[in-house]
Write a protein that holds these residues in place. Sequence first.
Motif, PDB file in Angstrom:
ATOM      1  N   GLU A   1      22.691 -13.154  14.688  1.00 52.39           N
ATOM      2  CA  GLU A   1      22.036 -13.945  15.953  1.00 52.39           C
ATOM      3  C   GLU A   1      21.478 -15.543  15.722  1.00 52.39           C
ATOM      4  O   GLU A   1      22.865 -15.966  15.927  1.00 52.39           O
ATOM      5  N   GLU A   2      20.924 -15.554  14.989  1.00 52.09           N
ATOM      6  CA  GLU A   2      20.500 -17.042  14.611  1.00 52.09           C
ATOM      7  C   GLU A   2      21.417 -17.423  13.551  1.00 52.09           C
ATOM      8  O   GLU A   2      21.333 -18.694  13.132  1.00 52.09           O
ATOM      9  N   HIS A   3      22.271 -16.361  13.012  1.00 47.17           N
ATOM     10  CA  HIS A   3      22.708 -16.907  10.839  1.00 47.17           C
ATOM     11  C   HIS A   3      21.686 -17.292  10.313  1.00 47.17           C
ATOM     12  O   HIS A   3      22.292 -18.298  10.135  1.00 47.17           O
ATOM     13  N   ILE A   4      20.626 -16.837  10.193  1.00 46.75           N
ATOM     14  CA  ILE A   4      20.386 -16.856   8.959  1.00 46.75           C
ATOM     15  C   ILE A   4      20.020 -16.002   8.097  1.00 46.75           C
ATOM     16  O   ILE A   4      20.051 -14.807   8.609  1.00 46.75           O
ATOM     17  N   ALA A   5      19.852 -16.443   6.835  1.00 48.57           N
ATOM     18  CA  ALA A   5      20.040 -15.009   5.704  1.00 48.57           C
ATOM     19  C   ALA A   5      18.509 -15.653   5.200  1.00 48.57           C
ATOM     20  O   ALA A   5      18.146 -16.841   4.382  1.00 48.57           O
ATOM     21  N   TYR A   6      17.446 -14.856   4.730  1.00 45.97           N
ATOM     22  CA  TYR A   6      16.535 -15.127   4.401  1.00 45.97           C
ATOM     23  C   TYR A   6      16.095 -13.996   2.691  1.00 45.97           C
ATOM     24  O   TYR A   6      16.549 -13.648   2.371  1.00 45.97           O
ATOM     25  N   PHE A   7      15.732 -15.261   2.174  1.00 43.62           N
ATOM     26  CA  PHE A   7      16.346 -15.141   0.473  1.00 43.62           C
ATOM     27  C   PHE A   7      14.210 -15.164  -0.100  1.00 43.62           C
ATOM     28  O   PHE A   7      13.740 -15.767   0.495  1.00 43.62           O
ATOM     29  N   GLU A   8      13.617 -13.864  -0.800  1.00 42.27           N
ATOM     30  CA  GLU A   8      12.837 -13.594  -1.925  1.00 42.27           C
ATOM     31  C   GLU A   8      12.997 -14.409  -2.900  1.00 42.27           C
ATOM     32  O   GLU A   8      13.987 -14.031  -3.495  1.00 42.27           O
ATOM     33  N   ILE A   9      11.532 -15.039  -3.649  1.00 45.93           N
ATOM     34  CA  ILE A   9      12.052 -16.135  -5.101  1.00 45.93           C
ATOM     35  C   ILE A   9      11.226 -15.265  -6.060  1.00 45.93           C
ATOM     36  O   ILE A   9      10.367 -14.325  -5.548  1.00 45.93           O
ATOM     37  N   LEU A  10      11.420 -14.102  -6.651  1.00 45.72           N
ATOM     38  CA  LEU A  10      11.246 -13.027  -7.526  1.00 45.72           C
ATOM     39  C   LEU A  10      11.191 -13.664  -9.227  1.00 45.72           C
ATOM     40  O   LEU A  10      10.895 -14.557  -9.289  1.00 45.72           O
ATOM     41  N   HIS A  11       9.175 -13.157  -8.948  1.00 46.64           N
ATOM     42  CA  HIS A  11       8.446 -13.494 -10.007  1.00 46.64           C
ATOM     43  C   HIS A  11       8.005 -11.331 -10.412  1.00 46.64           C
ATOM     44  O   HIS A  11       8.616 -11.035 -10.053  1.00 46.64           O
ATOM     45  N   GLU A  12       7.232 -11.638 -11.769  1.00 47.05           N
ATOM     46  CA  GLU A  12       7.170 -10.918 -12.767  1.00 47.05           C
ATOM     47  C   GLU A  12       6.179 -10.198 -11.787  1.00 47.05           C
ATOM     48  O   GLU A  12       5.471  -8.675 -11.634  1.00 47.05           O
ATOM     49  N   ASP A  13       5.077 -10.644 -10.760  1.00 45.66           N
ATOM     50  CA  ASP A  13       3.957 -10.933  -9.808  1.00 45.66           C
ATOM     51  C   ASP A  13       4.945 -10.435  -8.473  1.00 45.66           C
ATOM     52  O   ASP A  13       4.581 -11.685  -8.776  1.00 45.66           O
ATOM     53  N   PRO A  14       4.856  -9.238  -8.224  1.00 48.59           N
ATOM     54  CA  PRO A  14       5.706  -9.603  -6.578  1.00 48.59           C
ATOM     55  C   PRO A  14       4.144 -10.395  -5.755  1.00 48.59           C
ATOM     56  O   PRO A  14       5.328 -10.977  -4.737  1.00 48.59           O
ATOM     57  N   TRP A  15       3.329 -10.857  -6.352  1.00 47.10           N
ATOM     58  CA  TRP A  15       2.233 -11.185  -5.605  1.00 47.10           C
ATOM     59  C   TRP A  15       2.319 -12.936  -5.130  1.00 47.10           C
ATOM     60  O   TRP A  15       2.628 -14.176  -4.015  1.00 47.10           O
ATOM     61  N   ASP A  16       3.505 -13.472  -6.533  1.00 49.70           N
ATOM     62  CA  ASP A  16       3.674 -15.023  -6.543  1.00 49.70           C
ATOM     63  C   ASP A  16       4.870 -15.221  -5.519  1.00 49.70           C
ATOM     64  O   ASP A  16       5.231 -15.957  -5.597  1.00 49.70           O
ATOM     65  N   SER A  17       5.211 -14.161  -5.111  1.00 43.85           N
ATOM     66  CA  SER A  17       7.116 -14.329  -4.285  1.00 43.85           C
ATOM     67  C   SER A  17       6.495 -15.622  -3.863  1.00 43.85           C
ATOM     68  O   SER A  17       6.066 -16.089  -3.309  1.00 43.85           O
ATOM     69  N   GLY A  18       8.145 -16.506  -3.688  1.00 38.12           N
ATOM     70  CA  GLY A  18       8.252 -17.063  -2.749  1.00 38.12           C
ATOM     71  C   GLY A  18       9.245 -17.199  -1.287  1.00 38.12           C
ATOM     72  O   GLY A  18      10.385 -15.993  -1.854  1.00 38.12           O
ATOM     73  N   PHE A  19       9.723 -17.785  -0.981  1.00 40.16           N
ATOM     74  CA  PHE A  19      10.646 -17.545   0.259  1.00 40.16           C
ATOM     75  C   PHE A  19      11.762 -18.460   0.631  1.00 40.16           C
ATOM     76  O   PHE A  19      11.115 -19.715   0.955  1.00 40.16           O
ATOM     77  N   PHE A  20      12.652 -18.597   0.846  1.00 40.78           N
ATOM     78  CA  PHE A  20      13.627 -19.687   1.396  1.00 40.78           C
ATOM     79  C   PHE A  20      14.396 -18.888   2.235  1.00 40.78           C
ATOM     80  O   PHE A  20      14.302 -18.100   1.652  1.00 40.78           O
ATOM     81  N   THR A  21      15.827 -19.427   3.130  1.00 38.46           N
ATOM     82  CA  THR A  21      16.542 -19.761   3.841  1.00 38.46           C
ATOM     83  C   THR A  21      18.017 -20.287   3.745  1.00 38.46           C
ATOM     84  O   THR A  21      17.588 -21.391   3.875  1.00 38.46           O
ATOM     85  N   LEU A  22      18.798 -19.521   4.369  1.00 32.54           N
ATOM     86  CA  LEU A  22      20.180 -20.557   3.633  1.00 32.54           C
ATOM     87  C   LEU A  22      21.134 -19.460   5.834  1.00 32.54           C
ATOM     88  O   LEU A  22      20.686 -18.814   5.687  1.00 32.54           O
ATOM     89  N   SER A  23      21.585 -20.982   6.386  1.00 29.73           N
ATOM     90  CA  SER A  23      22.534 -20.468   7.462  1.00 29.73           C
ATOM     91  C   SER A  23      23.531 -19.932   6.805  1.00 29.73           C
ATOM     92  O   SER A  23      24.084 -19.951   5.250  1.00 29.73           O
ATOM     93  N   PHE A  24      24.054 -19.365   7.860  1.00 24.72           N
ATOM     94  CA  PHE A  24      25.841 -19.001   7.276  1.00 24.72           C
ATOM     95  C   PHE A  24      26.538 -18.875   8.909  1.00 24.72           C
ATOM     96  O   PHE A  24      26.115 -18.884   9.390  1.00 24.72           O
ATOM     97  N   THR A  25      28.018 -18.641   8.569  1.00 24.80           N
ATOM     98  CA  THR A  25      28.840 -19.023   9.654  1.00 24.80           C
ATOM     99  C   THR A  25      29.538 -17.804   9.752  1.00 24.80           C
ATOM    100  O   THR A  25      29.663 -17.283   8.774  1.00 24.80           O
ATOM    101  N   GLU A  26      29.552 -17.253  10.399  1.00 23.21           N
ATOM    102  CA  GLU A  26      30.282 -16.142  11.180  1.00 23.21           C
ATOM    103  C   GLU A  26      32.031 -16.293  11.112  1.00 23.21           C
ATOM    104  O   GLU A  26      32.443 -16.841  11.920  1.00 23.21           O
ATOM    105  N   GLY A  27      32.534 -15.785  10.450  1.00 22.35           N
ATOM    106  CA  GLY A  27      34.237 -15.924   9.588  1.00 22.35           C
ATOM    107  C   GLY A  27      35.437 -15.390  10.607  1.00 22.35           C
ATOM    108  O   GLY A  27      34.639 -14.323  10.792  1.00 22.35           O
ATOM    109  N   GLU A  28      35.997 -15.224  10.345  1.00 22.22           N
ATOM    110  CA  GLU A  28      36.935 -14.624  10.717  1.00 22.22           C
ATOM    111  C   GLU A  28      37.144 -12.912  10.496  1.00 22.22           C
ATOM    112  O   GLU A  28      36.798 -11.829  11.659  1.00 22.22           O
TER     113      GLU A  28
END
Length: 559
Positions: free
Chosen positions: A511-538
């Motif tokens: 609905e909001e056209h947002i993709a959520y990503f996790e930044i991976l590290h060897e230790d999962p407790w050190d994870s970070g996050f970011f988002t990218l927007s997207f457009t719905e094509g044909e």
Amino acid sequence: MKKLIATLLSLSLILACAGCSKEEETTKKKKKKTSKTEKTESTEDPTDDPTEPDDSTTEKPTEDTDPSESESSTSEDTSSSSTVSPLPTSFSYNHELLPLDIEMNREYYAYGVEDPNSDEYYGKVVRVGMDYEYFWFFADSDELYDLESALDEIIFDLEDKYDSKYDELVEQFTASVAKGEYPEYDKTFISRTDITRADSLILSFYVTETSEEENAKATVTTYNYIAPTVETISFDDVVTDRAALHDYVATLGDPDLAFNKDQVLAQIEDGTIPFCLSYDGIVLVIPTDISSQNVKVSAIGHEDMFNMVYFGSTPDSFMFKAAPDDKIFWDIDGDNVTDEITFTYPDDMYNYPAEITFDINGKSTTISGDQVSELEGLFEEVYLAYLDETYYIIVRTTIEDGYSLQFLFRIGSDLSVEYLDHVDGFFFTEPYTPEYISLADSSQFIGTGLRYDEYYLDPSSKKIERTSPISMRYGSPLVTKKDIVATDPVDNSEATIPAGTTVRLFAVDIEEHIAYFEILHEDPWDSGFFTLSFTEGEYRYVLDAGEEGDLFSGLFYAG
């Protein structure tokens, strides 16, 4: 992730779920462990393995690979003459039970690095992972507290086991990469939990784990409890005639039995078959190379083989699978007399029949593609669901490339059947209630993968509705090819993700056209996050930051 994001409706909650809540859930676990220890320390050694107490408490659940110990977890013996069993004394249909308060969770840890020696078109990211499911049960009455405590012990033990295993896998993986040795195959350990029944009388579920041994089958552990007493329900408690059950299963044509029938029949004979209970019968669980399959056997209609006191009683909402003979025996019209429901459809898998006939006590309804244009595919399985004093039928079909559809029908007061709705996807976990349905479906966004959504049957809209517009993806690790301008989901500020960063797609908000990503590290407790927007094509979603193939290495596309 500590909870499925399908229940979340805002970005702040997503981050609380995906990252911030890790500390909160750890605190919750510590509190639950402390409470459990306080309750039992006078009689139990707190240093004991929680799944291996002495005979006065709980026996360890046993995997299918050890026939001599195939029974589920059991609790202290409550069979003294002063104890009244909560089981009914005879079979009857009723909706007097209460549903258990259960919250499903899924953990997915992953790490990976780009293989510089690969000549694959989209690049190759070698990876290691741990993907497991579990559930929390919250007792809402004193009589179920012992069940909650027993389940907590099981879950804590499994979590410790899986976390330690992941640490071991990552250590081995990073050591190999440090020497310039890049694994040819992914090393991901997978565990799945399926619940077949959950109410104030009986809780039944099974855990399937991939094997660590090469060419070995998965491992299945089943758990069958009388909920108030936490007594284990054994195979011979339920099955009164092994020979008759053996002969009946031998006649079944279920494809899940095709390559395992001899093993299943032998395990029925000696009583070691992994099994769980549903509301109308038992589910035989069959390990495969990477997962498990199950075959339903209805006790109703085969009363000579079963102790019928375990069946017929339900909460006011429930769901169970039909047997492979395309029949369901159940009281549909409420007169406490068993009705017979049969399903008839063409079986030519190459023509993909678009017709199904329902017959309930001689009342026949045929629904075809002429009436419902979406009705198509090879008919796979059928479920009976009950909600808001109404019975429903859900039919799964499969068309080309394994694409699945779920069709919803309603049974009327005159026993006719009406088509209501359909949704895409297949059951990711075994459904036991129409109020929680987990479906998986194919996605081609940022590589080929599965998206996971939670649904529920809504009697007001007469549809199977999504709980949230947010789909979980649990994507495999990717490596950024260049710096990517993204959004920090904590404060919505601009963030730059450097080239060479290991990331994974974990959720998509359609609905909001947002993709959520996790930044991976060897230790999962050190994870970070970011988002990218997207457009719905044909034909597909397109990232606003650029073509996904230009942004990420390690993409995989099927078909």
